[in-house]
Design a protein around this motif. Structure first.
Motif, PDB file in Angstrom:
ATOM      1  N   GLU A  21     -31.166   5.426 108.979  1.00 54.37           N
ATOM      2  CA  GLU A  21     -32.250   4.500 109.324  1.00 54.37           C
ATOM      3  C   GLU A  21     -31.735   3.376 110.216  1.00 54.37           C
ATOM      4  O   GLU A  21     -32.374   3.029 111.218  1.00 54.37           O
ATOM      5  N   VAL A  22     -30.583   2.806 109.861  1.00 58.86           N
ATOM      6  CA  VAL A  22     -29.999   1.715 110.647  1.00 58.86           C
ATOM      7  C   VAL A  22     -29.635   2.214 112.039  1.00 58.86           C
ATOM      8  O   VAL A  22     -29.862   1.521 113.032  1.00 58.86           O
ATOM      9  N   ASN A  23     -29.094   3.406 112.138  1.00 61.36           N
ATOM     10  CA  ASN A  23     -28.722   3.978 113.432  1.00 61.36           C
ATOM     11  C   ASN A  23     -29.935   4.092 114.354  1.00 61.36           C
ATOM     12  O   ASN A  23     -29.853   3.761 115.543  1.00 61.36           O
ATOM     13  N   ASN A  24     -31.060   4.534 113.824  1.00 62.86           N
ATOM     14  CA  ASN A  24     -32.276   4.635 114.627  1.00 62.86           C
ATOM     15  C   ASN A  24     -32.749   3.262 115.089  1.00 62.86           C
ATOM     16  O   ASN A  24     -33.121   3.091 116.254  1.00 62.86           O
ATOM     17  N   VAL A  25     -32.721   2.294 114.206  1.00 67.84           N
ATOM     18  CA  VAL A  25     -33.152   0.942 114.551  1.00 67.84           C
ATOM     19  C   VAL A  25     -32.171   0.315 115.533  1.00 67.84           C
ATOM     20  O   VAL A  25     -32.569  -0.388 116.457  1.00 67.84           O
ATOM     21  N   TRP A  26     -30.876   0.572 115.352  1.00 67.24           N
ATOM     22  CA  TRP A  26     -29.844   0.028 116.244  1.00 67.24           C
ATOM     23  C   TRP A  26     -30.129   0.429 117.690  1.00 67.24           C
ATOM     24  O   TRP A  26     -30.152  -0.406 118.580  1.00 67.24           O
ATOM     25  N   ASN A  27     -30.326   1.704 117.918  1.00 69.07           N
ATOM     26  CA  ASN A  27     -30.591   2.195 119.274  1.00 69.07           C
ATOM     27  C   ASN A  27     -31.834   1.551 119.866  1.00 69.07           C
ATOM     28  O   ASN A  27     -31.862   1.207 121.045  1.00 69.07           O
ATOM     29  N   GLU A  28     -32.831   1.383 119.059  1.00 70.06           N
ATOM     30  CA  GLU A  28     -34.082   0.744 119.472  1.00 70.06           C
ATOM     31  C   GLU A  28     -33.865  -0.746 119.768  1.00 70.06           C
ATOM     32  O   GLU A  28     -34.359  -1.267 120.763  1.00 70.06           O
ATOM     33  N   PHE A  29     -33.101  -1.426 118.920  1.00 69.15           N
ATOM     34  CA  PHE A  29     -32.903  -2.872 119.015  1.00 69.15           C
ATOM     35  C   PHE A  29     -32.028  -3.265 120.197  1.00 69.15           C
ATOM     36  O   PHE A  29     -32.360  -4.176 120.947  1.00 69.15           O
ATOM     37  N   VAL A  30     -30.892  -2.588 120.392  1.00 67.28           N
ATOM     38  CA  VAL A  30     -29.942  -3.016 121.416  1.00 67.28           C
ATOM     39  C   VAL A  30     -30.214  -2.419 122.791  1.00 67.28           C
ATOM     40  O   VAL A  30     -29.729  -2.936 123.787  1.00 67.28           O
ATOM     41  N   GLY A  31     -30.950  -1.335 122.852  1.00 69.22           N
ATOM     42  CA  GLY A  31     -31.233  -0.711 124.143  1.00 69.22           C
ATOM     43  C   GLY A  31     -30.147   0.276 124.558  1.00 69.22           C
ATOM     44  O   GLY A  31     -29.079   0.359 123.960  1.00 69.22           O
ATOM     45  N   ALA A  32     -30.423   0.993 125.638  1.00 67.12           N
ATOM     46  CA  ALA A  32     -29.574   2.095 126.086  1.00 67.12           C
ATOM     47  C   ALA A  32     -28.191   1.636 126.538  1.00 67.12           C
ATOM     48  O   ALA A  32     -27.186   2.288 126.230  1.00 67.12           O
ATOM     49  N   ASP A  33     -28.101   0.537 127.280  1.00 68.45           N
ATOM     50  CA  ASP A  33     -26.805   0.100 127.815  1.00 68.45           C
ATOM     51  C   ASP A  33     -25.814  -0.248 126.713  1.00 68.45           C
ATOM     52  O   ASP A  33     -24.665   0.188 126.732  1.00 68.45           O
ATOM     53  N   ILE A  34     -26.241  -1.049 125.754  1.00 75.83           N
ATOM     54  CA  ILE A  34     -25.348  -1.417 124.651  1.00 75.83           C
ATOM     55  C   ILE A  34     -25.121  -0.223 123.731  1.00 75.83           C
ATOM     56  O   ILE A  34     -23.999   0.003 123.274  1.00 75.83           O
ATOM     57  N   SER A  35     -26.153   0.544 123.505  1.00 77.13           N
ATOM     58  CA  SER A  35     -26.040   1.695 122.614  1.00 77.13           C
ATOM     59  C   SER A  35     -24.982   2.691 123.094  1.00 77.13           C
ATOM     60  O   SER A  35     -24.222   3.223 122.285  1.00 77.13           O
ATOM     61  N   LYS A  36     -24.906   2.907 124.402  1.00 81.99           N
ATOM     62  CA  LYS A  36     -23.929   3.877 124.899  1.00 81.99           C
ATOM     63  C   LYS A  36     -22.495   3.339 124.847  1.00 81.99           C
ATOM     64  O   LYS A  36     -21.549   4.105 124.966  1.00 81.99           O
ATOM     65  N   ASN A  37     -22.325   2.036 124.644  1.00 83.35           N
ATOM     66  CA  ASN A  37     -21.002   1.425 124.554  1.00 83.35           C
ATOM     67  C   ASN A  37     -20.627   1.015 123.132  1.00 83.35           C
ATOM     68  O   ASN A  37     -19.635   0.317 122.925  1.00 83.35           O
ATOM     69  N   THR A  38     -21.441   1.431 122.170  1.00 83.63           N
ATOM     70  CA  THR A  38     -21.172   1.141 120.770  1.00 83.63           C
ATOM     71  C   THR A  38     -21.368   2.408 119.951  1.00 83.63           C
ATOM     72  O   THR A  38     -22.051   3.338 120.383  1.00 83.63           O
ATOM     73  N   ARG A  39     -20.755   2.403 118.788  1.00 83.67           N
ATOM     74  CA  ARG A  39     -20.949   3.526 117.866  1.00 83.67           C
ATOM     75  C   ARG A  39     -20.946   2.963 116.455  1.00 83.67           C
ATOM     76  O   ARG A  39     -20.028   2.232 116.067  1.00 83.67           O
ATOM     77  N   LEU A  40     -21.985   3.265 115.717  1.00 86.37           N
ATOM     78  CA  LEU A  40     -22.012   2.866 114.315  1.00 86.37           C
ATOM     79  C   LEU A  40     -21.108   3.826 113.561  1.00 86.37           C
ATOM     80  O   LEU A  40     -21.313   5.031 113.582  1.00 86.37           O
ATOM     81  N   ILE A  41     -20.085   3.275 112.913  1.00 84.03           N
ATOM     82  CA  ILE A  41     -19.080   4.096 112.257  1.00 84.03           C
ATOM     83  C   ILE A  41     -19.517   4.491 110.853  1.00 84.03           C
ATOM     84  O   ILE A  41     -19.483   5.659 110.483  1.00 84.03           O
TER      85      ILE A  41
END
Length: 91
Positions: free
Chosen positions: A25-45
């Motif tokens: 659930e957090v992973n889905n919200v993370w991608n939505e919240f931070v957007g594509a640019d930040i999402s592609k440079n981060t990974r929820l471990i």
């Protein structure tokens, strides 16, 4: 009498799967919240016991996320309508 949803939550909790479901659930919200640019440079471990671990590819982005940590926690918890994240560790 419990609803099917309540029974499923109970089974997940008993088997220790509730953090896995929350991570999804957090992973889905993370991608939505931070957007594509930040999402592609981060990974929820991982997510465990209210703590979310995030891996970041850039030291500049890491500093930005550290600065925004409390805002991120509030936004994700608000979006999920429950207080699941208590702390974020950014690596």
């Amino acid at each position: 009498m419990k609803t099917i949803g309540e029974l499923i939550k109970q089974v997940f909790k008993e088997r220790g799967w509730d953090d896995r479901v929350t991570f999804y659930e957090v992973n889905n919200v993370w991608n939505e919240f931070v957007g594509a640019d930040i999402s592609k440079n981060t990974r929820l471990i991982k997510f465990e016991g209210g703590v979310l671990w995030i891996k970041v590819n850039s030291s500049v982005l890491k500093q930005e996320l550290l600065y925004m940590r409390s805002e991120i926690i509030s936004a994700i918890n608000n979006r999920l309508e429950k207080k699941v994240i208590k702390k974020i560790i950014i690596e």
